[in-house]
Design an enzyme around this catalytic site. Structure first.
Site, short mmCIF file in Angstrom:
data_model
loop_
_atom_site.label_atom_id
_atom_site.label_comp_id
_atom_site.label_asym_id
_atom_site.label_seq_id
_atom_site.Cartn_x
_atom_site.Cartn_y
_atom_site.Cartn_z
N SER A 12 0.84 -1.21 0.00
CA SER A 12 0.00 0.00 0.00
C SER A 12 0.87 1.26 0.00
O SER A 12 1.69 1.45 0.91
CB SER A 12 -0.89 -0.01 1.25
OG SER A 12 -1.18 1.29 1.67
N1 GSH Z 1 -6.18 8.76 1.83
C1 GSH Z 1 -5.88 7.54 2.55
C2 GSH Z 1 -6.02 6.39 1.60
C3 GSH Z 1 -5.93 5.06 2.33
C4 GSH Z 1 -6.37 3.90 1.46
O1 GSH Z 1 -7.16 4.06 0.53
N2 GSH Z 1 -5.86 2.71 1.77
C5 GSH Z 1 -6.25 1.53 1.04
C6 GSH Z 1 -5.03 0.65 0.84
S1 GSH Z 1 -3.81 1.41 -0.17
C7 GSH Z 1 -7.26 0.76 1.84
O2 GSH Z 1 -7.14 0.63 3.04
N3 GSH Z 1 -8.29 0.23 1.18
C8 GSH Z 1 -9.29 -0.59 1.79
C9 GSH Z 1 -10.59 0.11 1.99
O3 GSH Z 1 -10.72 1.28 1.62
O4 GSH Z 1 -11.50 -0.55 2.51
C10 GSH Z 1 -4.48 7.62 3.14
O5 GSH Z 1 -3.66 8.36 2.60
O6 GSH Z 1 -4.21 6.97 4.17
#
Ligand code: GSH
Length: 222
Positions: A12
């Protein structure tokens, strides 16, 4: 005091930013790897901590923070020995903030040209154009500058560099040195700026390449 817990996934990009910043300022984190990224943050206990169900999330002795850039600002403000990555001076800090907000938008544009790979789908032309427009903007920001915000490396440089590293998921959109020398020269400067930076970013590239291969295979089998 318990160590800071980081709900993490190695592939990630936002998690990479948190690991990188923690590494550079020398703060210990205990990774809790969330293997199933779509569902792993959705149990009731975790949802109470982070309603956004995203990684990265940190838990610093009961203080729970989501959003990678907010986590990075917190870690530097609380634990860094010097303030240079996120300066206390308001006039300097607001430049870093501005670039960090820009980075959130740039990251979303980059994600839009990488995510289709996970579904075996082509990238819509409009998304490709928006991403390229983001790179042109970044290139203008770096015109005549060593760093993105002020006279030294800041969180803004790390955040944007990690967003760009995400392009490794879809090398078709890799940065073209001939078209964007400002960007490629700035990336080289960052690599020379700190062995810790290099170590984290190289590790991330490796993980992304491996993950992209696996995802491509999965998409082909669908
Ligand atoms: N804007 C957030 C984005 C975080 C994000 O989208 N993380 C993804 C993984 S790269 C995630 O956890 N996705 C699973 C979900 O949204 O349920 C940050 O910068 O922390």
């Amino acid at each position: 005091m318990s160590p800071i817990i980081l709900y993490n996934h190695d592939a990630s990009p936002p998690c990479c930013l948190v690991r990188l910043v923690a590494g550079v300022i020398g703060v210990d984190i205990k990774k809790v790897d969330v293997r199933d990224i779509e569902n792993g943050m959705k149990n009731p206990e975790i949802l109470k901590k982070n309603p956004q169900h995203t990684v990265p999330t940190i838990d610093d002795n009961g203080l729970v923070i989501a959003e990678s850039r907010a986590i990075a600002m917190y870690l530097v403000s609380k634990y860094a020995k010097t303030g240079s990555l996120y300066p206390a001076d308001l006039q300097k800090r607001v430049l870093v903030d501005q670039r960090l907000f820009f980075d959130q938008d740039l990251y979303n544009r980059i994600l839009a040209v990488c995510a289709p790979l996970f579904y075996g789908k082509p990238v819509p032309q409009s998304d490709a154009d928006k991403m390229k427009d983001g790179l042109d903007t970044l290139s203008r920001m770096l015109d005549g500058k060593q760093w993105l915000a002020g006279d030294n490396v800041t969180l803004a440089d790390y955040a944007v560099a990690v967003s760009l590293a995400t392009l490794e998921y879809n090398p078709e959109f890799a940065i073209d040195a001939a078209k964007h020398p400002n960007i490629t020269q700035w990336i080289s400067r960052l690599e020379e700026s700190s062995p810790m930076y290099r170590e984290h970013i190289e590790q991330f590239f490796e993980t992304v390449r491996k993950t992209a291969e696996e995802e491509k295979k999965k998409a082909q089998q669908k």
